[in-house]
Design an enzyme around this catalytic site. Structure first.
Site, short mmCIF file in Angstrom:
data_model
loop_
_atom_site.label_atom_id
_atom_site.label_comp_id
_atom_site.label_asym_id
_atom_site.label_seq_id
_atom_site.Cartn_x
_atom_site.Cartn_y
_atom_site.Cartn_z
N ALA A 269 2.85 2.67 -1.94
CA ALA A 269 4.24 2.32 -2.23
C ALA A 269 4.80 3.04 -3.45
O ALA A 269 5.98 2.91 -3.75
CB ALA A 269 4.34 0.80 -2.43
N GLY A 270 3.95 3.76 -4.18
CA GLY A 270 4.42 4.38 -5.42
C GLY A 270 4.44 3.39 -6.57
O GLY A 270 5.10 3.59 -7.58
N ASP B 138 -3.86 7.00 -12.59
CA ASP B 138 -3.14 5.86 -13.18
C ASP B 138 -4.07 4.73 -13.65
O ASP B 138 -3.60 3.77 -14.25
CB ASP B 138 -2.18 5.24 -12.16
CG ASP B 138 -1.19 6.25 -11.59
OD1 ASP B 138 -0.89 7.23 -12.28
OD2 ASP B 138 -0.72 6.03 -10.46
N ALA C 92 1.39 2.12 -7.80
CA ALA C 92 0.04 2.20 -8.39
C ALA C 92 -0.78 0.93 -8.14
O ALA C 92 -1.60 0.53 -8.96
CB ALA C 92 0.11 2.51 -9.89
N GLY C 93 -0.55 0.31 -6.99
CA GLY C 93 -1.28 -0.92 -6.65
C GLY C 93 -2.77 -0.69 -6.50
O GLY C 93 -3.59 -1.49 -6.97
N GLY C 94 -3.16 0.41 -5.88
CA GLY C 94 -4.58 0.73 -5.71
C GLY C 94 -5.24 0.95 -7.06
O GLY C 94 -6.37 0.51 -7.30
N LEU D 57 0.84 -1.21 0.00
CA LEU D 57 0.00 0.00 0.00
C LEU D 57 0.87 1.26 0.00
O LEU D 57 1.94 1.26 0.60
CB LEU D 57 -0.85 0.06 1.28
CG LEU D 57 -1.72 -1.14 1.66
CD1 LEU D 57 -2.50 -0.80 2.93
CD2 LEU D 57 -2.65 -1.51 0.53
O1 C5P Z 1 -5.18 10.69 -9.30
P1 C5P Z 1 -4.75 10.19 -7.98
O2 C5P Z 1 -5.90 9.83 -7.08
O3 C5P Z 1 -3.73 9.12 -8.02
O4 C5P Z 1 -4.03 11.41 -7.30
C1 C5P Z 1 -3.78 11.49 -5.92
C2 C5P Z 1 -3.26 12.87 -5.57
O5 C5P Z 1 -1.95 13.05 -6.13
C3 C5P Z 1 -4.07 14.02 -6.16
O6 C5P Z 1 -5.14 14.36 -5.33
C4 C5P Z 1 -3.03 15.12 -6.23
O7 C5P Z 1 -2.81 15.69 -4.97
C5 C5P Z 1 -1.76 14.36 -6.59
N1 C5P Z 1 -1.54 14.35 -8.06
C6 C5P Z 1 -1.09 15.50 -8.66
N2 C5P Z 1 -0.88 15.50 -10.01
C7 C5P Z 1 -1.08 14.39 -10.76
C8 C5P Z 1 -1.52 13.20 -10.16
C9 C5P Z 1 -1.74 13.21 -8.79
O8 C5P Z 1 -0.88 16.52 -8.00
N3 C5P Z 1 -0.84 14.41 -12.06
#
Ligand code: C5P
Length: 287
Positions: A86-87, A125, A89-91, A84
């Site tokens: 972890a960077g 993602d 993109a598992g979720g 979880l």
């Molecule tokens: O899209 P996701 O839910 O993965 O994004 C999580 C958080 O990461 C966003 O709410 C935002 O704060 C940040 N994010 C961002 N720019 C992106 C993708 C994600 O700032 N291109």
């Protein structure tokens, strides 16, 4: 493989030029018919991950049901391997699997493009995780175009960490680092990486990999520098933070080299566990 982050947009996202690459780490999601929507899980993060309406799997099932105008009835079970926060993109991978599995279970018959549209509302993602392979991501990451290159297998080592990092916090840290003393950065393109992919030489690819989020992840978790250094010392062709971290990934020359680097990282005691992986792999698929 490449994550160029542009300025913060008015909608709270950052403009991206990213090259996504799916590797051989995966979770398994089972979908069965049910009278309500229910989720159970085992493995990584069981007991920690909330299984209620906030869970991305439940949100994915509800979003698909709303779009297809069917009741969101399914018994879902997740066997989780990808750590979880972890960077990795598992979720998002789990959300993509949910869309695919529920589409089949409910017979909604949506195209991959329609599923990707629903996916984009769940996380940046998710559309890529429906595609898999190696692909260019633009917009805030949700707009995906496959990169056509002759088939080549790349060999990786993945250093898993204890504890996660919050993606919004890492992006926020990057903004703070850029504002003082650096001015906001213009968005760089992925052209060098695209050309390196075509050359099919791991040393060339290694020199082209990069992640703008890396300094922010290191600022929040300074010990990541030691993980990256241990990979360099072990002879990895590239050492970089994956996504928003804290997982670090290393490019190896071949499968044997990957085994050797993983053993060196384990011996250095700098990570929870180092595992080998290869890519590109398909995205979410029905087995
Ligand atoms: O899209 P996701 O839910 O993965 O994004 C999580 C958080 O990461 C966003 O709410 C935002 O704060 C940040 N994010 C961002 N720019 C992106 C993708 C994600 O700032 N291109």
């Amino acid at each position: 493989m490449h994550l160029a982050v542009g300025p913060l947009r008015a909608d709270g996202y950052h403009e991206l030029n990213t090259v996504y690459h799916a590797i051989s780490l995966f979770d398994e999601l089972t979908a069965r018919a049910g009278d309500t929507l229910a989720l159970t899980m085992e493995g990584e993060g069981a007991g920690t991950l909330a299984l209620d309406e906030t869970n991305l799997i439940i949100r994915a099932a509800r979003a698909l049901a709303a779009r297809a105008r069917v009741p969101a009835h399914a018994r879902l079970h997740l066997r989780k391997t990808i750590p979880l926060a972890a960077g990795l993109a598992g979720g998002s991978a789990d959300a993509a699997a949910t869309l695919l599995a529920c589409d089949l279970l409910w017979g909604t018959g949506m195209s991959r493009e329609e599923l990707a549209e629903v996916g984009a509302t769940l996380g940046s993602d998710v559309p890529f995780l429906l595609h898999g392979g190696t692909a260019l991501g633009t917009g805030h990451g949700e707009s995906v175009s496959p990169i056509l290159a002759r088939p080549t297998t790349w060999h990786w080592v993945v250093a898993l960490a204890d504890g996660g990092l919050s993606t919004p916090e890492v992006y926020g840290k990057l903004d703070a680092l850029r504002d003082s003393p650096f001015p906001p950065k213009a968005l760089s393109d992925a052209d060098d990486l695209m050309s390196a992919l075509r050359q099919r030489d791991p040393a060339v690819l290694g020199a082209a990999l990069g992640n703008d989020l890396q300094p922010a992840a290191i600022a929040l978790r300074p010990a990541l520098s030691e993980v990256l250094e241990a990979g360099r010392e072990a002879g990895a062709l590239a050492s970089l933070v994956s996504g928003s971290g804290p997982t670090c990934v290393f490019l190896a020359a071949d499968a044997k080299d990957a085994e050797r680097i993983a053993a060196a990282l384990d011996a250095a005691g700098v990570c929870r566990e180092a595992v080998t992986a290869r890519g590109p792999m398909p995205g979410a698929r029905v087995t």
